[in-house]
Write a protein that holds these residues in place. Structure first.
Motif, short mmCIF file in Angstrom:
data_model
loop_
_atom_site.label_atom_id
_atom_site.label_comp_id
_atom_site.label_asym_id
_atom_site.label_seq_id
_atom_site.Cartn_x
_atom_site.Cartn_y
_atom_site.Cartn_z
N THR A 68 0.85 -1.18 0.00
CA THR A 68 0.00 0.00 0.00
C THR A 68 0.88 1.23 0.00
O THR A 68 1.85 1.32 0.76
N LEU A 69 0.55 2.17 -0.86
CA LEU A 69 1.30 3.42 -0.95
C LEU A 69 0.33 4.56 -0.70
O LEU A 69 -0.66 4.70 -1.40
N ILE B 4 6.73 2.34 -11.25
CA ILE B 4 7.11 0.96 -11.60
C ILE B 4 8.31 0.94 -12.55
O ILE B 4 9.28 0.23 -12.32
N SER B 5 8.27 1.74 -13.61
CA SER B 5 9.33 1.69 -14.62
C SER B 5 10.68 2.19 -14.12
O SER B 5 11.73 1.75 -14.57
N LEU C 170 10.41 2.05 -5.90
CA LEU C 170 10.18 1.34 -4.65
C LEU C 170 10.67 -0.09 -4.75
O LEU C 170 10.49 -0.76 -5.76
N LEU C 171 11.27 -0.56 -3.68
CA LEU C 171 11.72 -1.94 -3.59
C LEU C 171 11.05 -2.57 -2.38
O LEU C 171 11.13 -2.02 -1.28
N THR C 172 10.38 -3.68 -2.58
CA THR C 172 9.71 -4.37 -1.48
C THR C 172 10.54 -5.58 -1.06
O THR C 172 11.53 -5.92 -1.70
N ASN D 297 11.23 -5.74 -6.86
CA ASN D 297 10.67 -4.55 -7.49
C ASN D 297 9.20 -4.75 -7.83
O ASN D 297 8.74 -5.88 -8.05
N LEU D 298 8.48 -3.65 -7.90
CA LEU D 298 7.08 -3.70 -8.33
C LEU D 298 7.05 -4.04 -9.82
O LEU D 298 7.89 -3.59 -10.59
N ILE D 299 6.04 -4.83 -10.22
CA ILE D 299 5.99 -5.24 -11.63
C ILE D 299 4.67 -4.90 -12.30
O ILE D 299 4.59 -4.87 -13.52
N LYS D 300 3.60 -4.65 -11.54
CA LYS D 300 2.32 -4.31 -12.15
C LYS D 300 1.42 -3.57 -11.18
O LYS D 300 1.61 -3.61 -9.98
N LYS D 301 0.44 -2.90 -11.76
CA LYS D 301 -0.58 -2.19 -10.97
C LYS D 301 -1.64 -3.20 -10.55
O LYS D 301 -1.94 -4.13 -11.29
N SER D 302 -2.22 -2.96 -9.40
CA SER D 302 -3.28 -3.84 -8.93
C SER D 302 -4.58 -3.07 -8.75
O SER D 302 -5.59 -3.43 -9.30
N ALA D 303 -4.52 -2.01 -7.96
CA ALA D 303 -5.73 -1.22 -7.69
C ALA D 303 -5.32 0.16 -7.20
O ALA D 303 -4.23 0.34 -6.66
#
Length: 56
Positions: free
Chosen positions: A2-3, A25-26, A30-32, A36-42
């Protein structure tokens, strides 16, 4: 993940939100723990009003 982004403008458009998330994302902003984040969810935009109470 969550951001939360405080102070977002009230007239933000769907296109602006998509562009912001695509950039995050590109650019690997942010690194979890999972990488790395790879796609949008909501996306959820919450607009509220702050009400102060005198509690003296």
């Amino acid at each position: 993940m969550t951001l939360n982004i405080p102070g977002i403008k009230t007239d933000i458009t769907k296109e602006e939100i998509n562009s912001l998330i695509d950039t995050i994302i590109s650019k690997d902003v942010l690194l979890t723990n999972s990488g790395n984040l790879i796609k949008k969810s909501a996306v959820q935009v919450t607009q509220g009003q702050v009400v102060k109470f005198d509690v003296t």
